[in-house]
Design an enzyme around this catalytic site. Structure first.
Site, PDB file in Angstrom:
ATOM      1  N   ARG A  56      -0.580  -8.063  13.832  1.00  0.00           N
ATOM      2  CA  ARG A  56      -1.119  -7.136  12.831  1.00  0.00           C
ATOM      3  C   ARG A  56      -1.976  -7.875  11.798  1.00  0.00           C
ATOM      4  O   ARG A  56      -3.022  -7.383  11.387  1.00  0.00           O
ATOM      5  CB  ARG A  56       0.026  -6.408  12.112  1.00  0.00           C
ATOM      6  CG  ARG A  56       0.665  -5.332  12.969  1.00  0.00           C
ATOM      7  CD  ARG A  56       1.974  -4.855  12.377  1.00  0.00           C
ATOM      8  NE  ARG A  56       1.796  -4.189  11.089  1.00  0.00           N
ATOM      9  CZ  ARG A  56       2.773  -4.045  10.190  1.00  0.00           C
ATOM     10  NH1 ARG A  56       3.979  -4.520  10.430  1.00  0.00           N
ATOM     11  NH2 ARG A  56       2.544  -3.412   9.067  1.00  0.00           N
ATOM     12  N   ARG A  92      11.585  -1.818  11.140  1.00  0.00           N
ATOM     13  CA  ARG A  92      10.587  -1.002  11.805  1.00  0.00           C
ATOM     14  C   ARG A  92      10.135  -1.748  13.064  1.00  0.00           C
ATOM     15  O   ARG A  92      10.035  -2.973  13.050  1.00  0.00           O
ATOM     16  CB  ARG A  92       9.397  -0.812  10.869  1.00  0.00           C
ATOM     17  CG  ARG A  92       9.013   0.610  10.706  1.00  0.00           C
ATOM     18  CD  ARG A  92       8.072   0.770   9.565  1.00  0.00           C
ATOM     19  NE  ARG A  92       6.792   0.107   9.832  1.00  0.00           N
ATOM     20  CZ  ARG A  92       5.803   0.067   8.948  1.00  0.00           C
ATOM     21  NH1 ARG A  92       5.948   0.624   7.775  1.00  0.00           N
ATOM     22  NH2 ARG A  92       4.674  -0.528   9.233  1.00  0.00           N
ATOM     23  N   ARG A 144      -9.780   1.263   8.810  1.00  0.00           N
ATOM     24  CA  ARG A 144      -9.235  -0.025   9.226  1.00  0.00           C
ATOM     25  C   ARG A 144     -10.248  -0.840  10.047  1.00  0.00           C
ATOM     26  O   ARG A 144     -10.042  -2.018  10.305  1.00  0.00           O
ATOM     27  CB  ARG A 144      -7.979   0.251  10.053  1.00  0.00           C
ATOM     28  CG  ARG A 144      -7.075  -0.923  10.192  1.00  0.00           C
ATOM     29  CD  ARG A 144      -5.736  -0.466  10.682  1.00  0.00           C
ATOM     30  NE  ARG A 144      -4.860  -0.131   9.566  1.00  0.00           N
ATOM     31  CZ  ARG A 144      -3.551  -0.099   9.644  1.00  0.00           C
ATOM     32  NH1 ARG A 144      -2.956  -0.348  10.802  1.00  0.00           N
ATOM     33  NH2 ARG A 144      -2.820   0.199   8.606  1.00  0.00           N
ATOM     34  N   ARG A 201      11.535  -6.996   5.580  1.00  0.00           N
ATOM     35  CA  ARG A 201      11.575  -5.549   5.347  1.00  0.00           C
ATOM     36  C   ARG A 201      12.602  -4.845   6.241  1.00  0.00           C
ATOM     37  O   ARG A 201      12.663  -5.057   7.431  1.00  0.00           O
ATOM     38  CB  ARG A 201      10.175  -4.990   5.625  1.00  0.00           C
ATOM     39  CG  ARG A 201      10.002  -3.569   5.220  1.00  0.00           C
ATOM     40  CD  ARG A 201       8.582  -3.297   4.842  1.00  0.00           C
ATOM     41  NE  ARG A 201       7.683  -3.204   5.988  1.00  0.00           N
ATOM     42  CZ  ARG A 201       6.410  -2.818   5.885  1.00  0.00           C
ATOM     43  NH1 ARG A 201       5.912  -2.518   4.708  1.00  0.00           N
ATOM     44  NH2 ARG A 201       5.651  -2.758   6.951  1.00  0.00           N
ATOM     45  N   LYS A 239       0.815  -1.221   0.000  1.00  0.00           N
ATOM     46  CA  LYS A 239       0.000   0.000   0.000  1.00  0.00           C
ATOM     47  C   LYS A 239       0.846   1.268   0.000  1.00  0.00           C
ATOM     48  O   LYS A 239       0.591   2.198  -0.751  1.00  0.00           O
ATOM     49  CB  LYS A 239      -0.890   0.059   1.250  1.00  0.00           C
ATOM     50  CG  LYS A 239      -2.060  -0.889   1.253  1.00  0.00           C
ATOM     51  CD  LYS A 239      -3.055  -0.501   2.346  1.00  0.00           C
ATOM     52  CE  LYS A 239      -2.472  -0.511   3.731  1.00  0.00           C
ATOM     53  NZ  LYS A 239      -2.164  -1.853   4.250  1.00  0.00           N
TER      54      LYS A 239
END
Ligand SMILES: [Zn+2]
Length: 216
Positions: free
Chosen positions: A171, A160, A89, A127, A14
């Site tokens: 998540r 992160r 969300r 990531r 996204k």
């Protein structure tokens, strides 16, 4: 008025697509994740309790996010349009947004990035980013030349805070339980929903697919 809602699970790309869209259309990227992370960094607008929730992968309260987004969308630079990333969300947020849109006679376009679960896991666990220049990497899918070091400045790459594996699982659970129903809500109560297969293609190709779908 170009009101675009980018929809997809964590790791669906996204953020990348939002940046490509905003550059192309000249409208702001409204990322609730970035707004909240920035709030944590500069200590404004985000309470320590909210920050702790985010670090644990728990969704932040609807009222907090709704107010933040409403304020952001009311700024002059969003008058011609915006790309929403990470919002709505939950169903409460979706109701809030569609009411806000209806009041202004805006019809949003929802772009749903459909990505395979296993690819999402690989994307999120791999990531990394360079803390100095901000270049994004993925040690599994797009690794730097030297292990864990930035190609441009040799800085050690970082993860992160919310990309740790336990947090990723939380998540994705939150997405399945609370966010997936939002898509169904938007299909019936909101604007047009465009589904784009985004599992295998590089970001530029996914972006082309979005462009083609929006023109139709
Ligand atoms: Zn760097």
């Amino acid at each position: 008025m170009k009101a675009i809602v980018l929809f997809g699970s964590p790791g669906s790309g996204k953020g990348t697509q939002a940046k490509l869209l905003t550059d192309c259309l000249g409208i702001p990227h409204v990322s609730t994740g970035e707004m909240l992370r920035e709030g944590v960094r500069n200590g404004r607008g985000v309470t320590p309790k909210t920050a702790a929730k985010m670090h644990a992968g728990i969704l932040v309260k609807d009222e907090v996010v709704d107010a933040m987004v409403k304020e952001r969308l009311s700024r002059p630079d969003a008058a011609k349009g915006f790309v929403l990333d990470g919002y709505p969300r939950t169903l409460v947020q979706a109701e809030h947004l569609t009411a806000w849109m209806k009041e202004r006679s805006i019809r949003e376009v929802v772009i749903y990035l459909a990505v395979d679960y296993n690819i999402i896991i690989a994307r999120l666990t791999g990531r990394r980013e360079c803390p100095r220049c901000g270049t994004p990497y993925n040690v599994l899918l797009r690794p730097p030349k030297v292990d864990e070091l930035c190609d441009l400045d040799g800085e050690k790459l970082t993860r992160r805070e919310d990309d740790r594996e336990d947090v990723i699982r939380a998540r994705l659970d939150a997405y399945e339980q609370q966010t997936r129903p939002v898509l169904e809500f938007l299909r019936t109560n909101g604007g047009r929903v465009i589904e784009v297969a985004a599992s295998d293609d590089p970001p530029e190709i996914v972006f082309q697919k979005i462009g083609q779908a929006m023109e139709n």
